[in-house]
Design a protein around this motif. Structure first.
Motif, PDB file in Angstrom:
ATOM      1  N   GLY A  20       0.789  -1.227   0.000  1.00  0.00           N
ATOM      2  CA  GLY A  20       0.000   0.000   0.000  1.00  0.00           C
ATOM      3  C   GLY A  20       0.819   1.275   0.000  1.00  0.00           C
ATOM      4  O   GLY A  20       0.296   2.349   0.315  1.00  0.00           O
ATOM      5  N   LYS A  40      -0.501   5.121  -0.004  1.00  0.00           N
ATOM      6  CA  LYS A  40      -1.082   5.356  -1.321  1.00  0.00           C
ATOM      7  C   LYS A  40      -2.167   6.415  -1.334  1.00  0.00           C
ATOM      8  O   LYS A  40      -2.486   6.970  -2.391  1.00  0.00           O
ATOM      9  N   HIS A  41      -2.756   6.743  -0.170  1.00  0.00           N
ATOM     10  CA  HIS A  41      -3.797   7.775  -0.170  1.00  0.00           C
ATOM     11  C   HIS A  41      -3.239   9.160  -0.504  1.00  0.00           C
ATOM     12  O   HIS A  41      -4.007  10.088  -0.740  1.00  0.00           O
ATOM     13  N   HIS A  42      -1.921   9.293  -0.532  1.00  0.00           N
ATOM     14  CA  HIS A  42      -1.323  10.579  -0.888  1.00  0.00           C
ATOM     15  C   HIS A  42      -1.255  10.807  -2.392  1.00  0.00           C
ATOM     16  O   HIS A  42      -0.976  11.917  -2.825  1.00  0.00           O
ATOM     17  N   ASN A  44      -2.870  11.112  -5.875  1.00  0.00           N
ATOM     18  CA  ASN A  44      -4.095  11.345  -6.631  1.00  0.00           C
ATOM     19  C   ASN A  44      -3.835  10.957  -8.079  1.00  0.00           C
ATOM     20  O   ASN A  44      -3.238  11.703  -8.850  1.00  0.00           O
ATOM     21  N   SER A  51      -1.655  14.346  -2.560  1.00  0.00           N
ATOM     22  CA  SER A  51      -2.889  14.711  -1.863  1.00  0.00           C
ATOM     23  C   SER A  51      -2.726  14.524  -0.358  1.00  0.00           C
ATOM     24  O   SER A  51      -2.853  13.409   0.145  1.00  0.00           O
ATOM     25  N   LEU A  53      -4.058  14.599   3.430  1.00  0.00           N
ATOM     26  CA  LEU A  53      -5.407  14.427   3.966  1.00  0.00           C
ATOM     27  C   LEU A  53      -5.820  15.661   4.740  1.00  0.00           C
ATOM     28  O   LEU A  53      -4.995  16.448   5.180  1.00  0.00           O
ATOM     29  N   VAL A  57      -2.449  14.048   8.185  1.00  0.00           N
ATOM     30  CA  VAL A  57      -2.575  12.628   8.484  1.00  0.00           C
ATOM     31  C   VAL A  57      -2.036  12.353   9.867  1.00  0.00           C
ATOM     32  O   VAL A  57      -0.896  12.639  10.169  1.00  0.00           O
ATOM     33  N   SER A  77      -8.423   3.628   9.757  1.00  0.00           N
ATOM     34  CA  SER A  77      -8.436   4.526   8.613  1.00  0.00           C
ATOM     35  C   SER A  77      -7.175   5.366   8.619  1.00  0.00           C
ATOM     36  O   SER A  77      -6.578   5.600   9.671  1.00  0.00           O
ATOM     37  N   PRO A  78      -6.735   5.830   7.443  1.00  0.00           N
ATOM     38  CA  PRO A  78      -5.522   6.653   7.390  1.00  0.00           C
ATOM     39  C   PRO A  78      -5.578   7.870   8.300  1.00  0.00           C
ATOM     40  O   PRO A  78      -4.571   8.297   8.845  1.00  0.00           O
ATOM     41  N   GLU A  79      -6.764   8.433   8.493  1.00  0.00           N
ATOM     42  CA  GLU A  79      -6.887   9.632   9.318  1.00  0.00           C
ATOM     43  C   GLU A  79      -6.511   9.376  10.772  1.00  0.00           C
ATOM     44  O   GLU A  79      -6.115  10.286  11.488  1.00  0.00           O
ATOM     45  N   ASN A 110       0.871   4.776   9.262  1.00  0.00           N
ATOM     46  CA  ASN A 110       1.179   5.401   7.981  1.00  0.00           C
ATOM     47  C   ASN A 110       2.698   5.490   7.873  1.00  0.00           C
ATOM     48  O   ASN A 110       3.329   6.241   8.625  1.00  0.00           O
TER      49      ASN A 110
END
Length: 345
Positions: A20, A40-42, A44, A51, A53, A57, A77-79, A110
């Motif tokens: 991930g 990976k949530h970073h 876009n 990106s 959060l 984060v 969750s990532p948050e 993370n």
């Protein structure tokens, strides 16, 4: 002819992606770019941009809302996951250094695995070669990603950068886990270390140009003597020691005058995880450093391990690291630190 060391990297990158993580290049200023593996949530994909959060984060308050870890061991969750930054040493870039360690952390935290400047794909046009500059650039990169608070893990050279980051940015660094490093490389420590190892200089030791030099470096870095074919050493020399001029300048930039050296007062909890057979920075030096750092510092020695303890005995190293990170991110520790204004937030 295939370079076996370089051939390993696509596999490592695939494993990182499966876990991930994604590689990104963060431009900090014109001429300075830091390459980092990030959650990976970073990334876009549609916009092709980085990106962060909302609210950062795992930023200030994230741990307070959720506790640091899910008590039932479920993925968070990532948050709400705490952030952990892994800073590599001098002989290899991030993913090579931490290849046996990131897997046990990635589901709970993370992870951010940067390449320091002049390692991997990270470069700068600046003439500054100090650990302060490395720490400053890393802090800027984390800020671009929206990271407001993190736990930092440093090995060897990365430990010195981690100490400097904690000293200059206590608002950013929640805790430190360091192995095979010192707070500052003073003239005295450097001279004593080189004399004990029979090396003329740190550059001669850490930037070998011959098979003999590389074999000597690996020999003193590990407790258990390991045999590799000469082809392995040749490939390693070609793959891992790029930017020779700049890296030699980084080594020169580490040396601090004894007159200027002082142990900062750290707000953070600090864990020293040490190979009991470390020949570069021995366990006695770690014990002395623990006393200098005060009550907020603890030391755990790992037997039958040298300087490269996270490679030689990854399971033992990972257990200690996981315990420390679970402790500093526990709801009780978060609440106590919030009440006292301590380093954990």
């Amino acid at each position: 002819m295939v370079n076996f060391i370089e051939a390993q990297k696509p596999l490592l990158k695939r494993l990182m992606r499966m876990a991930g993580l994604r590689p990104i290049d963060v431009e900090l200023e014109p001429g300075t770019t830091m390459h980092i593996w990030v959650p990976k949530h970073h990334v876009n994909k549609k916009a092709g941009t980085i990106s962060p959060l909302e609210n950062g984060v795992g930023g200030v308050g994230a741990g307070e809302k959720s506790g640091a870890l899910n008590r039932r061991g479920r993925k968070k969750s990532p948050e709400s996951r705490p952030n952990v930054v892994l800073i590599h040493g001098f002989a290899a870039e991030g993913i090579v250094t931490w290849q046996f360690n990131f897997g046990v952390l990635v589901s709970r935290y993370n992870l951010y695995i940067p390449d320091m400047l002049f390692f991997g794909k990270s470069t700068t046009a600046s003439a500054d070669r100090s650990p302060e500059f490395q720490a400053e650039c890393l802090a800027k990169a984390l800020a671009r990603l929206g990271v407001a608070r993190c736990d930092v893990v440093g090995f060897s050279y990365g430990g010195m950068v981690a100490f400097k980051l904690a000293e200059t940015r206590p608002d950013l660094v929640r805790s430190l886990a360091v192995s095979g490093s010192v707070v500052a490389m003073t003239d005295a420590v450097n001279s004593a270390t080189m004399a004990r190892l029979g090396a003329g200089s740190s550059a001669e030791l850490l930037m070998p140009e011959t098979l003999k030099g590389l074999k000597a470096l690996l020999s003193i870095s590990m407790y258990k003597k390991m045999w590799f074919p000469d082809r392995f050493y040749k490939d390693y020399l070609k793959a891992m020691f790029s930017h020779r001029k700049e890296r030699m300048e980084l080594l020169q930039g580490l040396i601090t005058s004894n007159m200027d050296a002082k142990i900062p007062t750290f707000q953070q909890k600090i864990m020293l995880i040490w190979g009991e057979e470390d020949k570069i920075f021995d366990i006695e030096l770690a014990k002395k450093m623990k006393e200098q750092l005060g009550d907020g510092c603890s030391l755990h020695g790992i037997p039958k391990a040298g300087h490269l303890l996270h490679v030689e005995r990854p399971c033992a190293y990972n257990r200690q690291l996981q315990r420390f990170l679970a402790y500093v991110n526990s709801p009780q520790e978060v609440e106590q630190a919030a009440q006292t204004g301590g380093g954990v937030n």
